[in-house]
Design a protein around this motif. Structure first.
Motif, PDB file in Angstrom:
ATOM      1  N   ARG A  12      36.522  42.493  44.555  1.00 14.80           N
ATOM      2  CA  ARG A  12      37.874  42.660  44.053  1.00 14.80           C
ATOM      3  C   ARG A  12      37.905  42.561  42.525  1.00 14.80           C
ATOM      4  O   ARG A  12      38.537  43.386  41.844  1.00 14.80           O
ATOM      5  CB  ARG A  12      38.776  41.599  44.680  1.00 14.80           C
ATOM      6  N   ALA A  13      37.211  41.561  41.982  1.00 18.34           N
ATOM      7  CA  ALA A  13      37.158  41.404  40.524  1.00 18.34           C
ATOM      8  C   ALA A  13      36.437  42.576  39.870  1.00 18.34           C
ATOM      9  O   ALA A  13      36.812  43.034  38.783  1.00 18.34           O
ATOM     10  CB  ALA A  13      36.463  40.089  40.163  1.00 18.34           C
ATOM     11  N   LEU A  14      35.403  43.078  40.552  1.00 21.49           N
ATOM     12  CA  LEU A  14      34.646  44.210  40.005  1.00 21.49           C
ATOM     13  C   LEU A  14      35.513  45.456  39.915  1.00 21.49           C
ATOM     14  O   LEU A  14      35.537  46.140  38.880  1.00 21.49           O
ATOM     15  CB  LEU A  14      33.425  44.471  40.882  1.00 21.49           C
ATOM     16  N   GLN A  15      36.228  45.778  40.973  1.00 22.46           N
ATOM     17  CA  GLN A  15      37.063  46.982  40.944  1.00 22.46           C
ATOM     18  C   GLN A  15      38.125  46.872  39.860  1.00 22.46           C
ATOM     19  O   GLN A  15      38.395  47.857  39.154  1.00 22.46           O
ATOM     20  CB  GLN A  15      37.722  47.219  42.301  1.00 22.46           C
ATOM     21  N   ASP A  16      38.718  45.705  39.718  1.00 22.72           N
ATOM     22  CA  ASP A  16      39.742  45.549  38.695  1.00 22.72           C
ATOM     23  C   ASP A  16      39.161  45.791  37.309  1.00 22.72           C
ATOM     24  O   ASP A  16      39.794  46.437  36.468  1.00 22.72           O
ATOM     25  CB  ASP A  16      40.358  44.154  38.781  1.00 22.72           C
ATOM     26  N   ARG A  17      37.959  45.293  37.060  1.00 24.65           N
ATOM     27  CA  ARG A  17      37.332  45.520  35.752  1.00 24.65           C
ATOM     28  C   ARG A  17      36.958  46.988  35.552  1.00 24.65           C
ATOM     29  O   ARG A  17      37.015  47.503  34.434  1.00 24.65           O
ATOM     30  CB  ARG A  17      36.100  44.630  35.597  1.00 24.65           C
ATOM     31  N   LEU A  18      36.595  47.664  36.622  1.00 32.37           N
ATOM     32  CA  LEU A  18      36.238  49.075  36.503  1.00 32.37           C
ATOM     33  C   LEU A  18      37.415  49.933  36.067  1.00 32.37           C
ATOM     34  O   LEU A  18      37.263  50.854  35.256  1.00 32.37           O
ATOM     35  CB  LEU A  18      35.696  49.602  37.845  1.00 32.37           C
ATOM     36  N   ILE A  19      38.599  49.664  36.613  1.00 30.86           N
ATOM     37  CA  ILE A  19      39.722  50.577  36.398  1.00 30.86           C
ATOM     38  C   ILE A  19      40.755  50.055  35.406  1.00 30.86           C
ATOM     39  O   ILE A  19      41.581  50.829  34.928  1.00 30.86           O
ATOM     40  CB  ILE A  19      40.421  50.894  37.735  1.00 30.86           C
ATOM     41  N   ARG A  20      40.748  48.770  35.106  1.00 25.23           N
ATOM     42  CA  ARG A  20      41.828  48.192  34.312  1.00 25.23           C
ATOM     43  C   ARG A  20      41.936  48.812  32.934  1.00 25.23           C
ATOM     44  O   ARG A  20      43.045  49.113  32.461  1.00 25.23           O
ATOM     45  CB  ARG A  20      41.625  46.679  34.199  1.00 25.23           C
ATOM     46  N   ASP A  21      40.805  49.032  32.242  1.00 28.10           N
ATOM     47  CA  ASP A  21      40.887  49.538  30.874  1.00 28.10           C
ATOM     48  C   ASP A  21      41.330  51.000  30.832  1.00 28.10           C
ATOM     49  O   ASP A  21      41.895  51.466  29.845  1.00 28.10           O
ATOM     50  CB  ASP A  21      39.551  49.358  30.146  1.00 28.10           C
ATOM     51  N   ASP A  22      41.077  51.744  31.911  1.00 32.19           N
ATOM     52  CA  ASP A  22      41.494  53.153  31.952  1.00 32.19           C
ATOM     53  C   ASP A  22      42.937  53.322  32.419  1.00 32.19           C
ATOM     54  O   ASP A  22      43.639  54.223  31.958  1.00 32.19           O
ATOM     55  CB  ASP A  22      40.580  53.938  32.897  1.00 32.19           C
ATOM     56  N   LEU A  23      43.379  52.468  33.343  1.00 26.03           N
ATOM     57  CA  LEU A  23      44.693  52.647  33.952  1.00 26.03           C
ATOM     58  C   LEU A  23      45.728  51.650  33.470  1.00 26.03           C
ATOM     59  O   LEU A  23      46.923  51.863  33.697  1.00 26.03           O
ATOM     60  CB  LEU A  23      44.570  52.541  35.483  1.00 26.03           C
ATOM     61  N   GLY A  24      45.325  50.584  32.826  1.00 19.79           N
ATOM     62  CA  GLY A  24      46.293  49.593  32.362  1.00 19.79           C
ATOM     63  C   GLY A  24      47.091  49.021  33.524  1.00 19.79           C
ATOM     64  O   GLY A  24      46.539  48.755  34.598  1.00 19.79           O
ATOM     65  N   PRO A  25      48.400  48.856  33.347  1.00 21.06           N
ATOM     66  CA  PRO A  25      49.217  48.277  34.425  1.00 21.06           C
ATOM     67  C   PRO A  25      49.206  49.084  35.722  1.00 21.06           C
ATOM     68  O   PRO A  25      49.450  48.533  36.791  1.00 21.06           O
ATOM     69  CB  PRO A  25      50.626  48.248  33.817  1.00 21.06           C
ATOM     70  N   LEU A  26      48.902  50.379  35.626  1.00 21.02           N
ATOM     71  CA  LEU A  26      48.849  51.196  36.837  1.00 21.02           C
ATOM     72  C   LEU A  26      47.743  50.717  37.780  1.00 21.02           C
ATOM     73  O   LEU A  26      47.774  50.987  38.982  1.00 21.02           O
ATOM     74  CB  LEU A  26      48.645  52.669  36.479  1.00 21.02           C
ATOM     75  N   ALA A  27      46.779  49.981  37.244  1.00 15.80           N
ATOM     76  CA  ALA A  27      45.714  49.419  38.082  1.00 15.80           C
ATOM     77  C   ALA A  27      46.277  48.455  39.117  1.00 15.80           C
ATOM     78  O   ALA A  27      45.650  48.229  40.164  1.00 15.80           O
ATOM     79  CB  ALA A  27      44.674  48.715  37.209  1.00 15.80           C
ATOM     80  N   ASP A  28      47.452  47.885  38.842  1.00 12.25           N
ATOM     81  CA  ASP A  28      48.059  46.956  39.798  1.00 12.25           C
ATOM     82  C   ASP A  28      48.421  47.637  41.106  1.00 12.25           C
ATOM     83  O   ASP A  28      48.637  46.966  42.122  1.00 12.25           O
ATOM     84  CB  ASP A  28      49.309  46.312  39.185  1.00 12.25           C
ATOM     85  N   THR A  29      48.522  48.967  41.094  1.00 12.01           N
ATOM     86  CA  THR A  29      48.822  49.703  42.318  1.00 12.01           C
ATOM     87  C   THR A  29      47.651  49.635  43.286  1.00 12.01           C
ATOM     88  O   THR A  29      47.840  49.693  44.505  1.00 12.01           O
ATOM     89  CB  THR A  29      49.145  51.168  41.981  1.00 12.01           C
ATOM     90  N   PHE A  30      46.434  49.494  42.750  1.00 10.28           N
ATOM     91  CA  PHE A  30      45.236  49.451  43.603  1.00 10.28           C
ATOM     92  C   PHE A  30      44.951  48.001  43.962  1.00 10.28           C
ATOM     93  O   PHE A  30      44.118  47.329  43.354  1.00 10.28           O
ATOM     94  CB  PHE A  30      44.055  50.105  42.880  1.00 10.28           C
ATOM     95  N   THR A  31      45.680  47.530  44.957  1.00 10.80           N
ATOM     96  CA  THR A  31      45.602  46.119  45.334  1.00 10.80           C
ATOM     97  C   THR A  31      44.441  45.829  46.282  1.00 10.80           C
ATOM     98  O   THR A  31      44.136  44.665  46.525  1.00 10.80           O
ATOM     99  CB  THR A  31      46.911  45.688  46.010  1.00 10.80           C
ATOM    100  N   HIS A  32      43.807  46.860  46.815  1.00  7.70           N
ATOM    101  CA  HIS A  32      42.716  46.682  47.763  1.00  7.70           C
ATOM    102  C   HIS A  32      41.489  47.457  47.306  1.00  7.70           C
ATOM    103  O   HIS A  32      41.593  48.453  46.584  1.00  7.70           O
ATOM    104  CB  HIS A  32      43.131  47.135  49.160  1.00  7.70           C
ATOM    105  N   VAL A  33      40.346  46.984  47.735  1.00 11.13           N
ATOM    106  CA  VAL A  33      39.085  47.603  47.341  1.00 11.13           C
ATOM    107  C   VAL A  33      38.988  49.016  47.915  1.00 11.13           C
ATOM    108  O   VAL A  33      39.298  49.249  49.085  1.00 11.13           O
ATOM    109  CB  VAL A  33      37.897  46.750  47.840  1.00 11.13           C
ATOM    110  N   GLU A  34      38.606  49.946  47.066  1.00  9.70           N
ATOM    111  CA  GLU A  34      38.386  51.333  47.460  1.00  9.70           C
ATOM    112  C   GLU A  34      36.870  51.553  47.556  1.00  9.70           C
ATOM    113  O   GLU A  34      36.203  51.809  46.563  1.00  9.70           O
ATOM    114  CB  GLU A  34      38.989  52.290  46.422  1.00  9.70           C
TER     115      GLU A  34
END
Length: 822
Positions: free
Chosen positions: A620-642
């Motif tokens: 979960r922490a890994l996915q958030d770090r992967l997408i957070r800098d590209d998507l910003g707050p929109l990353a909050d939409t991805f609440t589950h691991v893809e």
């Protein structure tokens, strides 16, 4: 001093006595609504005596002379145990929650009025076949008969909740049952949010990166799409997270992650050890107390039928008869399209169509709000469907100025014959007959797995929209509604719905995985609910030449994560057993200990182990770090691991490893760097919550099933009596699925899963078993409120028999109904 002490003691004793007295009085009034299952009633509305025999698990077995009498008695049984739940489902569909809960549910009511599910249900009453109309009317008479008994017999208002919310209980009518079925369709729909999210992401990501984060299911070709800005000019990119109507546990609008799931599999006689077909099914919905499922057996003219009902609907939705078993899984059919409609700048009451400007169909709707003034809203419909507010799933963020968004959805019809299919299924005598009855289903679209004594089949039942091959987004993103090629061309013939009968392998199953690989527009969907559980199911099915009831139960309860087994070697490839042993008490040493624990793990998501918690927190922490800098707050939409995103990144599919580089930093981070940083971050968080010793951590402490009361479950003190919490195994991607919450301070809570499990063996039908996740009663003071929940948690079942004598043995009560005047 002694005098003061004596008076203080008297005062304290008096307060204790008053509290006890108040508790006794409160218990007396609340317990008045506990039904006596051994009562006899002379009652109008039936033609002959009826018996409701409640077996040892409080499952009602209904015996009557006619089908109408049986449905009448089912209405009484539902109302006895679940009247509050039924009225809440009806109010939700009607858009009338605010009459009870005030302004906090106003947005929900506004949206429900715009969808107009209840109005469409009223229209749909007229299109049901004669048998269904009779069943709906008899059921409504039964519910109303029990409401009369409550009013006449001082039965505690019917349920404890009515003491807190004193609104009158309106009479039940056939449209109420149809509206609840439509409400279930809404709770299983996620294509609308997927369209909005894909449009949002296409504005900020290149095509290759969009395929990373919203990938097609394996096995399908990649469809190049235009970016959303070229479809609908004038939209500015934004990174705010998607929003939806709030209302706590009362909102019927799902997030895309919670929009339906389920498992079903079947074995033909040739693959069964005992020589009879076997069917297993566990439909997944959000957990509540009580669960939405209610077990019942009906003795109809066509024979006995038993399984899971939903209070308010007079039918066994999942279960078996003497000749047939049927199970449901979400089909993920793309049955919703969002259209951007241009408003006439010269006349805001008109919108553009392929034939020019046309007037919106409008009407006013008044919402009564408790402790506030009524609210009047204007409902607008276009030829494509109802106009939705910009706040719904953040539609406004992809709607340019001077435009509105309208929804096309198969459920938005007043000619919905789905209830006739639901009623008819109980009388089907074979797989072929059941498949023909499926022609009547409109929504929700489901994969129906069928088994009879001769074979097995799977049929997608539900209306499939007919789209033009020239559709600009192929149904994947919102499109201009005034372009003829984008509009629906009606409904495809039922013969185009995917089906599979008696496969050569003798086995078939569905975990919401991709079922067909057909070109658009016969594609069914581009968004599927599972790419992971199906892999574990295939492994288990191939492990045996023949299957038994026990092997199917074993599969239902399997907690081994294919996802964990496949992803951990990828993300930890450069971390396992590297470097010297670090000093105790350092982050490096904690990381080494965690990796040592994970290295010997087989991927079993057991509630008793620390490994699942470490893995889940890490990924979960890994996915958030992967997408957070590209998507910003929109990353909050991805609440589950893809999982497919993680796999594409760590296999560098189409250059996907670029996600590992943090854009804002000068250093170019590698994927190994990000995996190490994410693991350290996850372990720090876990240490703060569960202590410094990883070996003592326990997945079940975080992954508790939250069967919470939607209304009383958030109130102080009361929540300890009405909520049911249980330590559970499994996770998002195991066959025994326990979908995590994904956000908030407790993201690993188990909030969505199998509220019902059933396994039916036609070699020995009375050996069939079932279970629900709470209990039969919706009354917190009843011993049947949560008695099945502990069995469900332990992976146990109760018998499913159509033998009347077994039902009567050790019955907890027999309710006798005789016609008034006899």
């Amino acid at each position: 001093m002694f005098l003061v002490f004596r008076w203080m003691l008297r005062l304290f004793t008096g307060m204790i006595a008053l509290c006890l007295l108040a508790g006794v009085i409160l218990y007396y009034f609340l317990s008045r609504s506990l039904p006596d299952y051994s009562e006899s009633f002379q009652i109008a509305g039936i033609s002959a005596p009826v018996e409701i025999v409640r077996n040892n698990d409080n499952v009602p077995h209904v015996f009557g002379r006619t089908d109408a009498d049986v449905f009448f008695a089912l209405g009484i049984a539902h109302a006895q145990d679940r009247l509050w739940q039924m009225t809440m489902l009806r109010r939700t569909a009607q858009g009338r929650l605010s009459e009870m809960f005030g302004s906090r549910t106003l947005k929900i009511d506004e949206l429900m009025r715009r969808y107009d599910l209840y109005g469409l249900a009223l229209d749909s009453v007229a299109v049901q076949d004669a048998a269904t109309t009779a069943a709906l009317e008899a059921y409504a008479r039964g519910v109303n008969a029990w409401i009369s008994q409550i009013n006449e017999g001082a039965r505690g208002r019917g349920a404890p909740e009515f003491f807190f919310f004193s609104n009158e209980i309106a009479a039940w009518q056939p449209a109420d049952s149809i509206a609840i079925l439509k409400l279930l369709a809404l709770q299983l729909s996620g294509q609308l949010e997927n369209e909005v999210l894909r449009a949002r992401l296409s504005l900020v990501l290149p095509e290759a990166r969009l395929r990373d984060i919203l990938p097609d299911a394996p096995g399908s070709g990649i469809t190049a799409l235009p970016d959303y800005a070229s479809l609908v000019p004038g939209v500015s990119p934004g990174l705010a997270p998607l929003k939806m109507a709030s209302g706590g546990g009362l909102s019927p609008f799902p997030t895309r992650e919670m929009a339906g799931a389920s498992n079903a599999w079947a074995a033909a006689p040739a693959r069964s050890a005992a020589g009879g077909s076997i069917l297993a099914n566990d439909p997944h919905l959000g957990f509540t107390a009580p669960t939405v499922w209610y077990l019942a057996r009906l003795e109809l003219a066509s024979g006995g039928v038993i399984g899971g009902t939903v209070p308010g609907i007079p039918a066994v939705l999942v279960g078996r008869s003497e000749a047939l078993g049927w199970g449901l899984t979400s089909s993920y059919l793309d049955d919703q399209d969002l259209f951007i409609e241009e408003v006439n700048p010269e006349n805001t009451e008109q919108y553009r169509t392929p034939d020019g400007w046309k007037d919106f169909v409008t009407r006013k709707s008044i919402i009564t709000v408790k402790d506030a003034a009524p609210v009047t809203i204007t409902l607008r419909w276009t030829e494509n469907g109802p106009v939705l507010p910009g706040t719904h799933y953040d539609i406004g963020s992809i709607t340019p100025p001077g435009h509105v968004a309208a929804l096309s959805w198969t459920a938005l019809t007043g000619a919905d014959t789905s209830m006739s299919a639901v009623i008819g299924m109980m009388g089907a005598g074979s797989v072929a007959e059941a498949m023909e009855i499926g022609r009547l289903v409109v929504a929700p679209a489901q994969n129906v797995t069928l088994a009879d004594t001769r074979g097995v089949a799977m049929q997608l039942m539900g209306a499939m929209p007919a789209r033009d091959p020239g559709h600009q987004s192929k149904g994947r993103m919102p499109v201009p509604g005034w372009i003829a090629e984008n509009r629906w061309q009606g409904i495809l013939p039922y013969e185009d719905n995917p089906r599979e009968m008696n496969p050569r392998s003798g086995l078939l199953g569905n975990t919401n995985n991709k079922t067909v690989d057909r070109p658009f527009p016969l594609h069914v969907s581009y968004d599927w609910g599972d790419t992971q559980r199906i892999q574990r199911w295939l492994t288990l099915m191939k492990a045996r030449e023949v299957h038994t009831r026990e092997s199917f139960i074993e599969a239902q309860l399997d907690t081994v994560s294919f996802t964990a087994r496949s992803l951990l070697p990828l993300i930890g490839a450069d971390l396992w057993f590297t470097g010297e042993a670090a000093p105790e008490g350092t982050p490096e040493r904690l990381r080494q200990r965690a990796l040592e624990i994970l290295a010997a793990w087989n991927g079993e998501m057991s509630e008793h182990l620390p490994e699942p918690l470490i893995y889940q927190a890490w990924i979960r922490a890994l996915q958030d770090r992967l997408i957070r800098d590209d998507l910003g707050p929109l990353a909050d939409t991805f609440t589950h691991v893809e999982p497919l995103l993680i796999e594409r990144v760590y296999r560098n599919v189409e250059g996907a490893s670029i996600w590992c580089d943090v854009v804002q930093s000068a250093v170019v981070e590698s994927c190994s760097d990000l995996a190490r940083i994410a693991l350290d971050e996850a372990l720090l968080t876990l240490s703060e919550t569960y202590g410094p010793n990883p070996e003592s951590w326990r997945w079940g402490d975080a992954h508790q099933a939250t069967h919470d009361h939607p209304v009383l479950g958030s109130l102080p003190v009361l929540r300890y009596f009405v909520n049911i919490r249980q330590s559970t195994s499994g996770d998002d991607h195991t066959l025994m699925r326990g979908k995590t919450r994904g956000d908030g301070p407790n993201p690993f809570l188990n909030v969505h899963g199998a509220g019902y499990r059933g396994v039916y063996d036609f070699a020995d039908p009375d050996s069939s078993v079932f279970i629900t996740s709470t209990g039969q009663s919706g009354h917190p003071l009843s011993r049947f409120y949560d008695d099945l929940g502990e069995l469900w948690r332990r992976g146990e079942y109760v018998p499913m028999s159509l033998d009347p004598e077994l039902a009567r043995a050790a019955a907890v009560g027999v309710t006798e109904l005789t016609p008034a005047g006899n």
